[in-house]
Design a protein around this motif. Structure first.
Motif, PDB file in Angstrom:
ATOM      1  N   ARG A 133      18.745 -40.030 -59.733  1.00 51.39           N
ATOM      2  CA  ARG A 133      17.380 -39.892 -59.214  1.00 51.39           C
ATOM      3  C   ARG A 133      16.409 -40.559 -60.180  1.00 51.39           C
ATOM      4  N   PRO A 134      15.687 -41.604 -59.725  1.00 53.99           N
ATOM      5  CA  PRO A 134      14.738 -42.267 -60.636  1.00 53.99           C
ATOM      6  C   PRO A 134      13.597 -41.319 -60.990  1.00 53.99           C
ATOM      7  N   LEU A 135      13.233 -41.294 -62.252  1.00 56.48           N
ATOM      8  CA  LEU A 135      12.167 -40.412 -62.719  1.00 56.48           C
ATOM      9  C   LEU A 135      10.813 -41.121 -62.765  1.00 56.48           C
ATOM     10  N   HIS A 136      10.838 -42.425 -62.977  1.00 53.90           N
ATOM     11  CA  HIS A 136       9.592 -43.200 -62.993  1.00 53.90           C
ATOM     12  C   HIS A 136       9.976 -44.667 -62.860  1.00 53.90           C
ATOM     13  N   ALA A 137       9.927 -45.174 -61.635  1.00 52.91           N
ATOM     14  CA  ALA A 137      10.284 -46.567 -61.394  1.00 52.91           C
ATOM     15  C   ALA A 137       9.143 -47.464 -61.855  1.00 52.91           C
ATOM     16  N   ALA A 138       9.449 -48.414 -62.744  1.00 55.40           N
ATOM     17  CA  ALA A 138       8.399 -49.274 -63.285  1.00 55.40           C
ATOM     18  C   ALA A 138       9.000 -50.574 -63.791  1.00 55.40           C
ATOM     19  N   SER A 139       8.186 -51.625 -63.813  1.00 58.54           N
ATOM     20  CA  SER A 139       8.604 -52.919 -64.349  1.00 58.54           C
ATOM     21  C   SER A 139       8.353 -52.959 -65.853  1.00 58.54           C
ATOM     22  N   PHE A 140       8.932 -51.997 -66.524  1.00 57.04           N
ATOM     23  CA  PHE A 140       8.929 -51.902 -67.979  1.00 57.04           C
ATOM     24  C   PHE A 140      10.312 -51.442 -68.407  1.00 57.04           C
ATOM     25  N   ASP A 141      10.672 -51.713 -69.638  1.00 56.44           N
ATOM     26  CA  ASP A 141      11.917 -51.197 -70.200  1.00 56.44           C
ATOM     27  C   ASP A 141      11.653 -49.895 -70.940  1.00 56.44           C
ATOM     28  N   PHE A 142      12.497 -48.907 -70.671  1.00 55.70           N
ATOM     29  CA  PHE A 142      12.468 -47.650 -71.419  1.00 55.70           C
ATOM     30  C   PHE A 142      13.710 -47.548 -72.307  1.00 55.70           C
ATOM     31  N   GLY A 143      14.390 -48.656 -72.512  1.00 52.38           N
ATOM     32  CA  GLY A 143      15.574 -48.710 -73.369  1.00 52.38           C
ATOM     33  C   GLY A 143      15.644 -50.063 -74.038  1.00 52.38           C
ATOM     34  N   GLY A 144      16.763 -50.323 -74.708  1.00 50.85           N
ATOM     35  CA  GLY A 144      16.902 -51.576 -75.432  1.00 50.85           C
ATOM     36  C   GLY A 144      18.345 -51.890 -75.721  1.00 50.85           C
ATOM     37  N   ALA A 145      18.568 -52.885 -76.563  1.00 49.93           N
ATOM     38  CA  ALA A 145      19.921 -53.332 -76.896  1.00 49.93           C
ATOM     39  C   ALA A 145      20.565 -52.374 -77.897  1.00 49.93           C
ATOM     40  N   LEU A 146      21.763 -51.902 -77.568  1.00 49.33           N
ATOM     41  CA  LEU A 146      22.478 -50.955 -78.420  1.00 49.33           C
ATOM     42  C   LEU A 146      23.272 -51.710 -79.481  1.00 49.33           C
ATOM     43  N   TRP A 147      22.552 -52.208 -80.477  1.00 49.06           N
ATOM     44  CA  TRP A 147      23.234 -52.887 -81.586  1.00 49.06           C
ATOM     45  C   TRP A 147      23.790 -51.875 -82.582  1.00 49.06           C
ATOM     46  N   MET A 148      23.049 -50.817 -82.833  1.00 42.23           N
ATOM     47  CA  MET A 148      23.468 -49.826 -83.819  1.00 42.23           C
ATOM     48  C   MET A 148      23.723 -48.501 -83.126  1.00 42.23           C
ATOM     49  N   LEU A 149      24.866 -47.892 -83.428  1.00 45.02           N
ATOM     50  CA  LEU A 149      25.187 -46.601 -82.848  1.00 45.02           C
ATOM     51  C   LEU A 149      24.160 -45.561 -83.294  1.00 45.02           C
ATOM     52  N   GLY A 150      23.916 -44.603 -82.418  1.00 50.96           N
ATOM     53  CA  GLY A 150      22.951 -43.559 -82.739  1.00 50.96           C
ATOM     54  C   GLY A 150      21.530 -43.895 -82.353  1.00 50.96           C
ATOM     55  N   THR A 151      21.286 -45.115 -81.848  1.00 47.98           N
ATOM     56  CA  THR A 151      19.935 -45.491 -81.436  1.00 47.98           C
ATOM     57  C   THR A 151      19.517 -44.677 -80.211  1.00 47.98           C
ATOM     58  N   THR A 152      18.290 -44.197 -80.219  1.00 54.14           N
ATOM     59  CA  THR A 152      17.754 -43.464 -79.071  1.00 54.14           C
ATOM     60  C   THR A 152      16.395 -44.032 -78.698  1.00 54.14           C
ATOM     61  N   TRP A 153      16.036 -43.862 -77.414  1.00 54.36           N
ATOM     62  CA  TRP A 153      14.780 -44.409 -76.919  1.00 54.36           C
ATOM     63  C   TRP A 153      13.861 -43.346 -76.324  1.00 54.36           C
ATOM     64  N   TYR A 154      14.356 -42.134 -76.155  1.00 59.08           N
ATOM     65  CA  TYR A 154      13.519 -41.052 -75.651  1.00 59.08           C
ATOM     66  C   TYR A 154      14.017 -39.733 -76.233  1.00 59.08           C
ATOM     67  N   THR A 155      13.170 -38.710 -76.132  1.00 57.79           N
ATOM     68  CA  THR A 155      13.490 -37.383 -76.641  1.00 57.79           C
ATOM     69  C   THR A 155      13.215 -36.348 -75.555  1.00 57.79           C
ATOM     70  N   VAL A 156      14.124 -35.410 -75.384  1.00 58.52           N
ATOM     71  CA  VAL A 156      13.931 -34.341 -74.408  1.00 58.52           C
ATOM     72  C   VAL A 156      13.053 -33.260 -75.040  1.00 58.52           C
ATOM     73  N   LEU A 157      11.861 -33.060 -74.479  1.00 55.83           N
ATOM     74  CA  LEU A 157      10.984 -31.987 -74.958  1.00 55.83           C
ATOM     75  C   LEU A 157      11.381 -30.647 -74.341  1.00 55.83           C
ATOM     76  N   ASP A 158      11.650 -30.678 -73.042  1.00 56.93           N
ATOM     77  CA  ASP A 158      12.178 -29.516 -72.334  1.00 56.93           C
ATOM     78  C   ASP A 158      12.741 -30.030 -71.019  1.00 56.93           C
ATOM     79  N   ALA A 159      13.158 -29.130 -70.137  1.00 58.57           N
ATOM     80  CA  ALA A 159      13.807 -29.540 -68.896  1.00 58.57           C
ATOM     81  C   ALA A 159      12.919 -30.405 -68.016  1.00 58.57           C
TER      82      ALA A 159
END
Length: 660
Positions: free
Chosen positions: A279-305
């Protein structure tokens, strides 16, 4: 302030020296909360490039949590990532768990114990590496990479925190394997399931990955799993649990890395093959992620459900809170252009990033007040802002074929150029090539701009941050699109009257070094170029490079043996006859990603043709220079090189000896 002096571009004196780059610069990141303290990772160039874990001392000044000579750096995928974590049991004191670079063993350091020294958690004498360390109960979950002769395997494992596996590898429990690459292990809140990302050669993680979930049996192992999303043409990243029966995840199925929710029945058949609906949460012509060059990289944080702290990217980053139910984004007006969120504690969260006028480093964000507080910046002695250039986003090329850049014009309050003179410019070409550049207070850029040399930082086609279509422009076209885009950018600068078209240089490292050499052999727009550990040919590189990138060229050029002719045709080494300008080659002799043989072969070709060049090789350096002495030597050599070629005499640097 006295009136500025008139002097040619390139000859200006500057308070930003090569020594200051090496001594005051110490890249900071990877922050974590440890009790009431914040710990962070810090590169120490003056200590041989050691990665230390540090914290604020009683007087507020940084002190080592991890003392020398210990080095928290893992070689999984050679680029590593997730080399340390803060652990601890119940209400006990925080414990540092880290992978040590020299032997690649995982260690535990009881920080609050007087005169404590790290004690091993994994056996020695084995060709085994660990990354993406994270605590789960009395164990450390990690991605393990095992080298057995010419064979290489990876699995997700659990390492006992009590040290019982230090002399018994059998005590390390393998949780799941079944794919050549694995990342982002996440155990569900109830401890019954694990989610992870997997992919196979020849895909890179930005090409195609799978989101998998498996049930953990009584032994804490996964016998079967289910693929929930992803394919060879869809890149899914960073699963995070929302309760026990749903996962947040990033996917680029629309052409942009957007956020989704994957929901499934808790009694799902682990052997099922049908993917679940995302289920898309916010469809947009932007990137919310990136290239996984290094393990452990994160692009967002869960504040709550129902809330996610996100980073939206189109060239620069914008932090925002995403409402999971409504899809509404509430922007956070942070004064930084590159943003990466780390650990969270209540309403406080650690942020890594910076801008062209704010030094990169670790800061703490108060989610209630939206205030940012500096924890540790990556530069000790910041130059006076008057000596720092302004980053201006400029797009060159055409509407159908845009080339995104950031332009830094010369800036020094003490000097003015003679009337009518235009400045020399250096095109900075980032590595990867699946990577990107962002506006940054980069002393390496200010080193040149404060001396009267402009810089254009180029996000050529293939760069991330502009959607998959822009990223895929480089598929099968490495050595073509990157060259064309770089040439288009510098020609655009000259046509706009910003740069001297006769004094254009190019520099880059790794894949950026390839673009340097390819541009010099395919065009006549540049007066010279500097290649830092750059790729010079492809056939032997494909055979010699490390496992993670051993099939990278399949997508960038084509698979072997079918594309063998293209490999030969595009290699700068095979096109030296098209080269007519000087080249500076800089290489670490311990580099496993781009071996020294690449630079050495190109050096020999320059020698054979009688072209002017310089070759500097550094003992003890690998892929990316970390030692202060190397940084000083390479920086001053590069400035002297530009001066000799482009007709100015830089001050206060040794003259680089050139051959040919």
């Amino acid at each position: 302030m006295t009136d500025s002096r008139i002097a040619p571009y390139g000859t200006w004196t500057s308070p930003i020296s090569a020594e200051s780059l090496a001594s005051s610069g110490h890249p900071v990141g990877g922050g974590a909360y440890a009790g009431d303290e914040v710990w962070w990772q810090e590169l120490r160039p003056t200590e041989g490039g050691r990665l230390s874990i540090r914290r604020a001392g009683a007087d507020g000044e940084p002190v080592d949590v991890l003392p020398a000579p210990w080095n928290a750096r893992t070689r999984v995928h050679e680029y590593g990532g997730g080399a340390w974590t803060v652990a601890g049991l119940a209400d006990g004191p925080p414990v540092l768990v880290f992978a040590n670079f020299d032997d690649q063993r995982v260690y535990r350091l009881d920080v609050d114990t007087v005169d404590a020294v790290p004690s091993p958690l994994t056996p020695g004498g084995l060709a085994v590496r660990f990354a993406e360390l994270q605590q789960h109960g009395a164990e450390i979950i990690a991605v393990r990479e095992t080298h057995t002769g010419s064979e290489l395997t990876r699995d997700i494992v659990a390492i006992p925190l009590d040290g019982s596996a230090a002399s018994d590898a059998g005590r390390i429990r393998s949780i799941v394997s079944g794919s050549h690459f694995l990342a982002s292990p996440r155990i569900s809140p109830d401890g019954t399931k694990i989610a992870w990302i997997a992919w196979e050669h020849p895909q890179m993680p930005w090409d195609g990955t799978e989101l998998r979930v498996g049930a953990l049996d009584e032994a804490g192992q996964v016998r079967e799993w289910r693929t929930l999303a992803g394919s060879t043409t869809e890149s899914v990243l960073q699963p995070e649990w929302r309760g026990d029966d749903a996962l947040f995840v990033i996917s680029d199925r629309t052409g942009w890395w957007n956020l989704y929710l994957a929901e499934f029945n808790s009694a799902f058949a682990s052997s099922g093959t049908e993917p679940v609906e995302l289920r898309p949460l916010h469809a947009a012509s932007f990137d919310f992620g990136g290239a996984l060059w290094m393990l452990g990289t994160t692009w967002y944080t869960v504040l709550d459900a129902d809330r996610l702290l996100t980073v939206r990217t189109f060239g620069t980053d914008q932090a925002a809170i995403l409402d999971v139910q409504t899809g509404e984004l509430t922007e956070l007006p942070l004064e930084i252009d590159s943003v990466s969120f780390g650990a969270r504690r209540g309403d406080r969260i650690l942020v890594t990033g910076g801008s062209a006028v704010l030094a990169s480093g670790l800061r703490e964000l108060d989610l209630q007040t939206r205030a940012l507080t500096d924890i540790r910046l990556s530069v000790d002695d910041l130059p006076d802002r008057q000596y720092l250039p302004t980053a201006v986003a400029r797009t060159f090329g055409t509407d159908e074929r845009p080339v995104h850049t950031f332009v830094y014009e010369p800036a020094n309050p003490d000097f003015t150029a003679p009337d009518g003179e235009r400045p020399p410019f250096v095109a900075f070409v980032h590595g990867g090539p699946t990577s990107r550049t962002v506006p940054a207070l980069d002393p390496a850029i200010a080193y040149f701009t404060s001396r009267g040399i402009g810089v254009v930082d180029i996000n050529y086609g293939g760069s991330t941050g502009y959607g998959r279509e822009y990223r895929d422009r480089l598929r099968g076209q490495w050595g073509v699109v990157d060259v064309d885009d770089t040439v288009a950018a510098v020609r655009g600068l000259a046509e706009a009257g910003i740069a001297d078209g006769d004094r254009l240089a190019i520099r880059g490292g790794s894949a950026g070094g390839w673009t340097v050499l390819a541009s010099l052999t395919q065009s006549d727009v540049f007066a010279c170029g500097a290649s830092y550990f750059g790729v010079a040919e492809l056939t032997l590189f494909a055979a010699e490079t490390h496992d993670f990138e051993s099939h990278y060229l399949d997508g960038l050029v084509g698979p072997l043996p079918e594309a063998a002719a293209l490999y030969e045709q595009r290699a700068p080494l095979n096109n030296v006859d098209g080269l007519s300008c000087p080249v500076l080659l800089l290489q670490g002799l311990d580099d496993k990603v781009v071996p020294p043989s690449q630079a050495e072969r190109f050096r020999d070709a320059l020698e054979a043709k009688g072209l002017r060049y310089a070759y500097l090789a550094y003992e003890g350096e690998s892929h990316g220079f970390r030692r202060a002495s190397t940084i000083i030597s390479a920086t001053e050599a590069e400035l002297s090189f530009y001066g000799q070629v482009m007709g100015f005499v830089p001050v206060d640097v040794p003259v680089l000896e050139m051959k040919g």
